[in-house]
Motif scaffolding. Structure first.
Motif, mmCIF file in Angstrom:
data_model
loop_
_atom_site.group_PDB
_atom_site.id
_atom_site.type_symbol
_atom_site.label_atom_id
_atom_site.label_comp_id
_atom_site.label_asym_id
_atom_site.label_seq_id
_atom_site.Cartn_x
_atom_site.Cartn_y
_atom_site.Cartn_z
ATOM 1 N N LYS A 7 17.123 17.812 44.500
ATOM 2 C CA LYS A 7 16.438 17.758 43.134
ATOM 3 C C LYS A 7 16.265 18.208 42.185
ATOM 4 O O LYS A 7 15.979 17.211 41.190
ATOM 5 C CB LYS A 7 15.949 15.874 44.454
ATOM 6 N N THR A 23 18.757 17.760 39.755
ATOM 7 C CA THR A 23 19.292 15.559 38.708
ATOM 8 C C THR A 23 18.327 16.028 37.142
ATOM 9 O O THR A 23 19.277 15.383 36.326
ATOM 10 C CB THR A 23 17.987 14.838 39.870
ATOM 11 N N LEU A 24 16.905 16.438 37.178
ATOM 12 C CA LEU A 24 17.220 16.828 35.773
ATOM 13 C C LEU A 24 17.714 18.211 35.352
ATOM 14 O O LEU A 24 18.010 18.284 34.278
ATOM 15 C CB LEU A 24 15.045 17.199 35.873
ATOM 16 N N LEU A 42 21.255 16.468 34.028
ATOM 17 C CA LEU A 42 20.964 15.630 33.235
ATOM 18 C C LEU A 42 20.295 16.201 32.223
ATOM 19 O O LEU A 42 21.138 15.846 30.454
ATOM 20 C CB LEU A 42 19.688 14.466 33.429
ATOM 21 N N LEU A 64 28.735 9.391 30.944
ATOM 22 C CA LEU A 64 29.386 9.255 31.865
ATOM 23 C C LEU A 64 29.100 9.395 33.687
ATOM 24 O O LEU A 64 28.703 9.112 34.690
ATOM 25 C CB LEU A 64 31.162 8.451 31.747
ATOM 26 N N LEU A 84 23.419 10.478 39.204
ATOM 27 C CA LEU A 84 22.532 9.146 39.441
ATOM 28 C C LEU A 84 23.173 9.107 40.473
ATOM 29 O O LEU A 84 21.723 8.182 41.581
ATOM 30 C CB LEU A 84 21.980 8.862 38.031
ATOM 31 N N ASN A 138 24.410 11.368 43.828
ATOM 32 C CA ASN A 138 23.389 12.129 44.019
ATOM 33 C C ASN A 138 22.928 12.055 45.263
ATOM 34 O O ASN A 138 22.356 12.017 46.450
ATOM 35 C CB ASN A 138 22.762 12.901 42.970
ATOM 36 N N PRO A 139 21.934 10.220 45.170
ATOM 37 C CA PRO A 139 21.152 10.187 46.343
ATOM 38 C C PRO A 139 22.015 9.743 47.236
ATOM 39 O O PRO A 139 21.525 9.288 48.635
ATOM 40 C CB PRO A 139 20.268 8.766 45.844
ATOM 41 N N ILE A 140 22.837 9.235 47.606
ATOM 42 C CA ILE A 140 23.569 8.907 48.517
ATOM 43 C C ILE A 140 23.829 9.603 49.064
ATOM 44 O O ILE A 140 24.094 9.149 51.110
ATOM 45 C CB ILE A 140 24.563 7.752 48.061
#
Lengths: 110, 181
Positions: free
Chosen positions: A41, A44-45, A48, A67, A73, A76-78
């Motif tokens: 995580k 994540t940034l 992005l 896209l 997004l 990743n969390p799943i």
């Protein structure tokens, strides 16, 4: 448009810094859960920002980059949740010094 | 022994027969296609239309119960648009927070798994909530059981369910309850 090139490069660079920090976090953190916090995580940034930088450098790629960002997004969390859930169900312990484990507590009570 | 993460949504029979979810899904897929091809050439549009209709008819039974067109769609779209910058801000702030912990030689973490409670009823809303929590570094959804979520928190600031829910859940929930009901 030299100015945009520089801005795009700087944003991409900032993204790679966050990716690097994520990697350092994976090495430093004491257990699987904390490593996932840093590794899956802090990126994540990083992702992005890298994508945004590319979008600034190559404006014609923007729709597809947007896209890709959405897919990151969404997936990743799943996947993070699936890994953490499987780890806990398999009994991988929290690091020493962890404050509490409400899930373990509730599971034993059941 | 392990509860299902998300309860099966109620399938209402009138919704099952209605064409609306099918049309909405096809339109969404077509929009995705046009974004990807980035062309309004009649051939591209025609191919996209056919593919969208085929995919929508195959996938309808799997997704119609969660993606059906909401009634007051404009209000929901507005809240969704407001949610994006809110989520991005949370992601950025939390990323910087975790990055600072990682580079700090003392590694200042107080990890633990806390239990929080959500007020969201809709399964899709809960999915977005748990995903948003996981996306913001520092909090990671480990398990869900109905309203209750178990969150791995890199720095446990609040022990009780109420305080922890206040800090982790409420901010996202304010938006999501208006988007998903």
């Amino acid at each position: 448009m030299v100015a945009w090139d520089v801005i795009g490069a700087l944003v991409t660079l900032a993204g790679s810094v966050f990716l690097l920090l994520g990697a350092i976090g994976v090495a430093r953190m004491p257990d699987l859960y904390n490593r996932m916090q840093a590794g899956t995580k802090a990126t994540t940034l990083g992702n992005l920002l890298t994508l945004t930088g590319l979008g600034i450098l190559m404006p014609s790629w923007l729709p597809k980059i947007l896209l890709i960002a959405v897919f990151v997004l969404v997936t990743n969390p799943i996947s993070s949740h699936a890994l953490a859930r499987a780890a806990h169900a398999a009994g991988i312990p929290l690091a020493k010094g962890s404050v509490k484990d409400a899930l373990d507590h509730d599971r034993e009570a059941r | 022994m392990w509860p299902r993460s998300f309860e099966q949504p109620d399938v209402r029979p009138d919704e099952e027969r209605s064409l609306r979810p099918f049309i909405c899904l096809s339109a969404g897929l077509l929009a995705l296609w046009l974004t990807l091809t980035w062309s309004l050439d009649p051939q591209e549009v025609a191919t996209g239309l056919v593919v969208s209709l085929v995919v929508a008819s195959v996938a309808r039974s799997a997704v119609h119960s969660v993606t059906g067109c909401p009634g007051s769609i404009l209000r929901r779209v507005a809240w969704s648009l407001a949610y994006i910058p809110y989520l991005l801000r949370a992601i950025i702030a939390a990323n910087i927070d975790v990055a600072r912990r990682v580079v700090n030689p003392a590694l200042p973490i107080r990890p633990g798994i806390v239990k929080v409670r959500t007020n969201l009823e809709s399964p899709l809303g809960r999915l977005f909530l748990t995903s948003s929590i996981t996306l913001t570094p520092g909090t990671l959804t480990v398990e869900t059981s109905g309203r209750e979520l178990y969150i791995h928190w890199i720095d446990v600031e609040a022990d009780g369910i109420e305080e922890a829910s206040e800090r982790i859940v409420r901010g996202f929930e304010r938006y999501l309850e208006r988007i998903f009901g």
